[in-house]
Design an enzyme around this catalytic site. Structure first.
Site, PDB file in Angstrom:
ATOM      1  N   MET A  27      21.962   7.395 -35.928  1.00 58.29           N
ATOM      2  CA  MET A  27      22.729   8.646 -35.981  1.00 58.29           C
ATOM      3  C   MET A  27      24.226   8.353 -36.103  1.00 58.29           C
ATOM      4  SD  MET A  27      20.684  11.383 -33.707  1.00 58.29           S
ATOM      5  CE  MET A  27      21.231  10.826 -32.111  1.00 58.29           C
ATOM      6  N   HIS A  31      27.756   0.848 -33.279  1.00 54.98           N
ATOM      7  CA  HIS A  31      28.302  -0.175 -32.390  1.00 54.98           C
ATOM      8  C   HIS A  31      27.481  -1.448 -32.591  1.00 54.98           C
ATOM      9  CE1 HIS A  31      24.786   0.903 -30.076  1.00 54.98           C
ATOM     10  NE2 HIS A  31      25.228   2.142 -29.921  1.00 54.98           N
ATOM     11  N   HIS A  34      23.595  -1.182 -32.800  1.00 55.39           N
ATOM     12  CA  HIS A  34      23.068  -0.831 -34.125  1.00 55.39           C
ATOM     13  C   HIS A  34      23.152  -2.032 -35.074  1.00 55.39           C
ATOM     14  CE1 HIS A  34      24.669   3.294 -32.860  1.00 55.39           C
ATOM     15  NE2 HIS A  34      23.384   3.535 -33.050  1.00 55.39           N
ATOM     16  N   GLY A 146      15.620  -0.126 -31.218  1.00 52.92           N
ATOM     17  CA  GLY A 146      16.201  -0.746 -30.027  1.00 52.92           C
ATOM     18  C   GLY A 146      15.460  -0.343 -28.763  1.00 52.92           C
ATOM     19  N   LYS A 148      16.674  -0.007 -25.991  1.00 55.27           N
ATOM     20  CA  LYS A 148      17.485   0.905 -25.173  1.00 55.27           C
ATOM     21  C   LYS A 148      16.788   2.268 -25.083  1.00 55.27           C
ATOM     22  CE  LYS A 148      21.559   3.373 -24.448  1.00 55.27           C
ATOM     23  NZ  LYS A 148      21.279   4.588 -25.183  1.00 55.27           N
ATOM     24  N   GLN A 152      11.269   6.143 -26.864  1.00 59.01           N
ATOM     25  CA  GLN A 152      11.268   6.427 -28.302  1.00 59.01           C
ATOM     26  C   GLN A 152      10.491   5.350 -29.065  1.00 59.01           C
ATOM     27  OE1 GLN A 152      14.753   8.069 -30.594  1.00 59.01           O
ATOM     28  NE2 GLN A 152      15.034   5.920 -31.053  1.00 59.01           N
ATOM     29  N   SER A 187      26.495   5.391 -28.630  1.00 57.48           N
ATOM     30  CA  SER A 187      27.500   6.201 -29.325  1.00 57.48           C
ATOM     31  C   SER A 187      28.134   7.189 -28.355  1.00 57.48           C
ATOM     32  CB  SER A 187      26.843   6.959 -30.482  1.00 57.48           C
ATOM     33  OG  SER A 187      26.134   6.054 -31.303  1.00 57.48           O
ATOM     34  N   ARG A 188      27.354   7.656 -27.397  1.00 52.62           N
ATOM     35  CA  ARG A 188      27.871   8.652 -26.448  1.00 52.62           C
ATOM     36  C   ARG A 188      28.930   8.072 -25.506  1.00 52.62           C
ATOM     37  NH1 ARG A 188      22.475  10.330 -26.988  1.00 52.62           N
ATOM     38  NH2 ARG A 188      22.261  12.499 -27.656  1.00 52.62           N
TER      39      ARG A 188
HETATM   40  P1  AMP Z   1      20.876   6.061 -32.403  1.00 50.59           P
HETATM   41  O1  AMP Z   1      21.974   5.989 -33.409  1.00 50.59           O
HETATM   42  O2  AMP Z   1      21.354   6.236 -31.000  1.00 50.59           O
HETATM   43  O3  AMP Z   1      19.792   7.029 -32.801  1.00 50.59           O
HETATM   44  O4  AMP Z   1      20.196   4.618 -32.408  1.00 50.59           O
HETATM   45  C1  AMP Z   1      19.684   4.053 -33.588  1.00 50.59           C
HETATM   46  C2  AMP Z   1      18.902   2.814 -33.224  1.00 50.59           C
HETATM   47  O5  AMP Z   1      19.749   1.879 -32.561  1.00 50.59           O
HETATM   48  C3  AMP Z   1      17.729   3.108 -32.259  1.00 50.59           C
HETATM   49  O6  AMP Z   1      16.624   2.294 -32.610  1.00 50.59           O
HETATM   50  C4  AMP Z   1      18.315   2.698 -30.929  1.00 50.59           C
HETATM   51  O7  AMP Z   1      17.340   2.338 -29.973  1.00 50.59           O
HETATM   52  C5  AMP Z   1      19.171   1.505 -31.326  1.00 50.59           C
HETATM   53  N1  AMP Z   1      20.198   1.255 -30.314  1.00 50.59           N
HETATM   54  C6  AMP Z   1      21.045   2.166 -29.760  1.00 50.59           C
HETATM   55  N2  AMP Z   1      21.815   1.576 -28.828  1.00 50.59           N
HETATM   56  C7  AMP Z   1      21.453   0.267 -28.781  1.00 50.59           C
HETATM   57  C8  AMP Z   1      21.873  -0.862 -28.011  1.00 50.59           C
HETATM   58  N3  AMP Z   1      22.822  -0.764 -27.101  1.00 50.59           N
HETATM   59  N4  AMP Z   1      21.265  -2.046 -28.235  1.00 50.59           N
HETATM   60  C9  AMP Z   1      20.281  -2.165 -29.172  1.00 50.59           C
HETATM   61  N5  AMP Z   1      19.842  -1.143 -29.930  1.00 50.59           N
HETATM   62  C10 AMP Z   1      20.414   0.064 -29.733  1.00 50.59           C
END
Ligand code: AMP
Length: 285
Positions: A27, A31, A34, A146, A148, A152, A187-188
């Site tokens: 999304m 960082h 990602h 991830g 994290k 999900q 991201s938050r």
């Molecule tokens: P998001 O943009 O939050 O939807 O995350 C996109 C992908 O990045 C998802 O598979 C998350 O689990 C992964 N992700 C988010 N934060 C981290 C992190 N700190 N370490 C590893 N993967 C992450």
């Protein structure tokens, strides 16, 4: 890196490529967490495809959606440096051409009734709606996620088994990337004030304390101590729960053998953060 805003053009381009595709859905507000997935994708397959799309249908809180950080220029630069080959950057009408009113229902059972599922009604249906479509458009051999977002990961595992078109996609999970004080990158985090950001690392420290003190038997005291510690650092705890790491069946008394994970969600101000830590992972996991 090529950037596509329309799935039609993306599909046409990918259809003519030779070699395997590894896909990283995001999304945005990217960082190192990602980017660790993007780099892993580059090592796994011939073509790394990443998507950036803030999916409105997975937000149960409209304010959270409105305030979701957007850093698209920096994201494009970061993806280029990380070796991403293709970025899909759609708007809502390209993902949901027929609108978002009548989306398919996914059979997620227990997984959408606990933890994030219980706290964020409809969230995982929204996640499946967008991932299902993204996978139809990209048709990758590998999907990288991830840990994290542990729940999900299990939900998407179920989605892949449920949709025949996706059944052969190989799912890879990657460890959580953290800031130097242990806070899981998210991201938050960009929405935290400097003081909140300092306090926010208490979430990971609470999980580490649990891991250090874990013993077979009741887990209630551990959860209570972790909750108190977090509240003393300015968090409002949503949940701190123990579960079987294979299926998220909640565990209150640990037998010392069951693969165990602790998962937590808490508010720092109006920012909701989640994290988790695997506590016991036998070879069978
Ligand atoms: P998001 O943009 O939050 O939807 O995350 C996109 C992908 O990045 C998802 O598979 C998350 O689990 C992964 N992700 C988010 N934060 C981290 C992190 N700190 N370490 C590893 N993967 C992450």
């Amino acid at each position: 890196m090529l950037i596509f805003k329309q799935q039609k053009a993306l599909r046409a381009y990918l259809a003519y490529q030779k070699g395997t595709i590894a896909f990283v859905p995001t999304m945005g507000a990217l960082h190192e967490g990602h980017l660790s997935l993007v780099k892993a994708a580059g090592a796994l397959a011939d073509i790394c495809v990443c998507s950036i799309f803030v999916n409105p249908v997975q937000f149960n809180d409209p304010d959270d959606f409105k305030k979701y950080p957007k850093t698209i220029a920096a994201d494009i630069l970061a993806l280029t440096h990380a070796g991403c080959d293709v970025l899909y950057l759609p708007d809502v009408s390209d993902i949901y051409p027929e609108g978002t009113k009548t989306l398919p229902h996914y059979n997620l059972g227990y997984l959408e009734q606990v933890l994030e599922g219980a706290s964020r009604p409809g969230h995982f249906q929204g996640v499946c709606a967008v991932v299902d479509r993204l996978l139809q458009y990209v048709q990758p051999q590998y999907l990288l996620l991830g840990q994290k977002d542990y729940q999900q990961c299990l939900v998407i595992q179920q989605l892949l088994q449920q949709v025949p078109l996706h059944r052969n996609i190989r799912l890879h999970f990657y460890p959580t990337v953290r800031e130097s004080d242990g806070l899981a990158m998210s991201s938050r985090n960009l929405r935290l004030t400097p003081a909140q950001r300092t306090n926010a690392s208490a979430l990971y420290r609470a999980l580490l304390q649990i891991k250090a003190q874990l013993q077979p038997g009741s887990l209630e005291t551990l959860a209570k101590a972790a909750g108190d510690y977090m509240e003393n650092h300015g968090f409002k705890v949503d949940y701190i729960s123990f579960a079987d790491a294979r299926n998220l069946a909640l565990v209150s008394e640990w037998d010392g053998k069951t693969p165990l994970i602790v998962l937590a969600a808490a508010y720092m101000g109006d920012v909701r953060l989640i994290d988790n830590l695997l506590l016991h992972t036998p070879d069978t996991l």
